[in-house]
Design a protein around this motif. Sequence first.
Motif, PDB file in Angstrom:
ATOM      1  N   VAL A  53       0.851  -1.193   0.000  1.00  0.00           N
ATOM      2  CA  VAL A  53       0.000   0.000   0.000  1.00  0.00           C
ATOM      3  C   VAL A  53       0.886   1.242   0.000  1.00  0.00           C
ATOM      4  CG1 VAL A  53      -1.790   1.277   1.249  1.00  0.00           C
ATOM      5  CG2 VAL A  53      -1.794  -1.235   1.284  1.00  0.00           C
ATOM      6  N   LYS A  54       0.647   2.129  -0.951  1.00  0.00           N
ATOM      7  CA  LYS A  54       1.373   3.393  -1.041  1.00  0.00           C
ATOM      8  C   LYS A  54       0.365   4.531  -1.015  1.00  0.00           C
ATOM      9  CE  LYS A  54       5.558   1.951  -1.299  1.00  0.00           C
ATOM     10  NZ  LYS A  54       6.448   2.216  -0.179  1.00  0.00           N
ATOM     11  N   THR A  55       0.484   5.367   0.002  1.00  0.00           N
ATOM     12  CA  THR A  55      -0.459   6.468   0.193  1.00  0.00           C
ATOM     13  C   THR A  55       0.275   7.780   0.020  1.00  0.00           C
ATOM     14  OG1 THR A  55      -1.628   5.088   1.797  1.00  0.00           O
ATOM     15  CG2 THR A  55      -2.182   7.431   1.759  1.00  0.00           C
ATOM     16  N   ARG A  56      -0.308   8.668  -0.744  1.00  0.00           N
ATOM     17  CA  ARG A  56       0.279   9.976  -1.004  1.00  0.00           C
ATOM     18  C   ARG A  56      -0.714  11.076  -0.621  1.00  0.00           C
ATOM     19  NH1 ARG A  56       4.290   7.318  -1.108  1.00  0.00           N
ATOM     20  NH2 ARG A  56       5.531   6.810  -2.919  1.00  0.00           N
ATOM     21  N   VAL A  98      -0.551  -3.898  -5.876  1.00  0.00           N
ATOM     22  CA  VAL A  98      -0.106  -2.618  -5.338  1.00  0.00           C
ATOM     23  C   VAL A  98      -1.339  -1.718  -5.264  1.00  0.00           C
ATOM     24  CG1 VAL A  98       1.311  -0.563  -5.690  1.00  0.00           C
ATOM     25  CG2 VAL A  98       2.234  -2.817  -6.267  1.00  0.00           C
ATOM     26  N   ALA A  99      -1.566  -1.160  -4.083  1.00  0.00           N
ATOM     27  CA  ALA A  99      -2.672  -0.220  -3.902  1.00  0.00           C
ATOM     28  C   ALA A  99      -2.071   1.175  -3.780  1.00  0.00           C
ATOM     29  CB  ALA A  99      -3.477  -0.558  -2.663  1.00  0.00           C
ATOM     30  N   SER A 100      -2.512   2.049  -4.648  1.00  0.00           N
ATOM     31  CA  SER A 100      -2.039   3.422  -4.655  1.00  0.00           C
ATOM     32  C   SER A 100      -3.189   4.329  -4.241  1.00  0.00           C
ATOM     33  CB  SER A 100      -1.558   3.767  -6.068  1.00  0.00           C
ATOM     34  OG  SER A 100      -1.101   5.083  -6.137  1.00  0.00           O
ATOM     35  N   LEU A 101      -2.948   5.139  -3.210  1.00  0.00           N
ATOM     36  CA  LEU A 101      -3.980   6.031  -2.702  1.00  0.00           C
ATOM     37  C   LEU A 101      -3.499   7.471  -2.737  1.00  0.00           C
ATOM     38  CD1 LEU A 101      -3.933   3.320  -0.725  1.00  0.00           C
ATOM     39  CD2 LEU A 101      -5.951   4.447   0.121  1.00  0.00           C
ATOM     40  N   ARG A 102      -4.425   8.367  -2.973  1.00  0.00           N
ATOM     41  CA  ARG A 102      -4.130   9.796  -2.888  1.00  0.00           C
ATOM     42  C   ARG A 102      -5.210  10.455  -2.048  1.00  0.00           C
ATOM     43  NH1 ARG A 102      -3.514  13.215  -8.126  1.00  0.00           N
ATOM     44  NH2 ARG A 102      -4.487  15.019  -7.244  1.00  0.00           N
ATOM     45  N   ARG A 103      -4.760  11.207  -1.046  1.00  0.00           N
ATOM     46  CA  ARG A 103      -5.705  11.854  -0.139  1.00  0.00           C
ATOM     47  C   ARG A 103      -6.495  12.931  -0.873  1.00  0.00           C
ATOM     48  NH1 ARG A 103      -7.181  11.842   4.736  1.00  0.00           N
ATOM     49  NH2 ARG A 103      -5.430  11.001   5.863  1.00  0.00           N
ATOM     50  N   ARG A 104      -7.774  12.941  -0.575  1.00  0.00           N
ATOM     51  CA  ARG A 104      -8.705  13.973  -1.041  1.00  0.00           C
ATOM     52  C   ARG A 104      -9.262  14.671   0.184  1.00  0.00           C
ATOM     53  NH1 ARG A 104      -7.459  15.079  -6.024  1.00  0.00           N
ATOM     54  NH2 ARG A 104      -7.600  13.295  -7.392  1.00  0.00           N
ATOM     55  N   VAL A 105     -10.077  15.660  -0.015  1.00  0.00           N
ATOM     56  CA  VAL A 105     -10.670  16.391   1.108  1.00  0.00           C
ATOM     57  C   VAL A 105     -11.443  15.439   2.008  1.00  0.00           C
ATOM     58  CG1 VAL A 105     -12.324  18.182   1.738  1.00  0.00           C
ATOM     59  CG2 VAL A 105     -10.778  18.542  -0.192  1.00  0.00           C
ATOM     60  N   HIS A 106     -12.210  14.543   1.405  1.00  0.00           N
ATOM     61  CA  HIS A 106     -13.006  13.578   2.173  1.00  0.00           C
ATOM     62  C   HIS A 106     -12.609  12.175   1.756  1.00  0.00           C
ATOM     63  CE1 HIS A 106     -15.495  16.755   3.747  1.00  0.00           C
ATOM     64  NE2 HIS A 106     -15.654  17.227   2.529  1.00  0.00           N
TER      65      HIS A 106
END
Length: 117
Positions: A53-56, A98-106
């Motif tokens: 998991v990769k979170t940005r 591979v899970a790629s995440l990008r933070r959003r407002v919600h």
Amino acid sequence: MSAAHDLGRDGEDTVAFWYERHGYHVLERNYRTGTGEIDLIVTSDRLVVFCEVKTRSSGRHGGGAAAVGHRKQQRIRSVAIEWLRQCDRSWPEIRFDVASLRRRVHGFDVDVIEAAF
């Protein structure tokens, strides 16, 4: 805890929930050995999935999947072999996601790349 650690943990929680919504069962979270770590190990029927998991927080440094290069893939494979050796069950199907995440407002935008390597 640092903001980066909290972001990573939130991302892992989100991906674990994503897998559960898609019919998987979470077997392990943050499985560690002397070789390295696998963020999530999930299963569905005859399949076991090892997921990095990769979170940005932004797209400034590229997507999370770009951070899983050859060396990281090799390390994940090595840890997966260790996990499989200690497992009391054989798995006819194995997959590395591979899970790629990008933070959003919600929440997050989630992109799970199945069979990424």
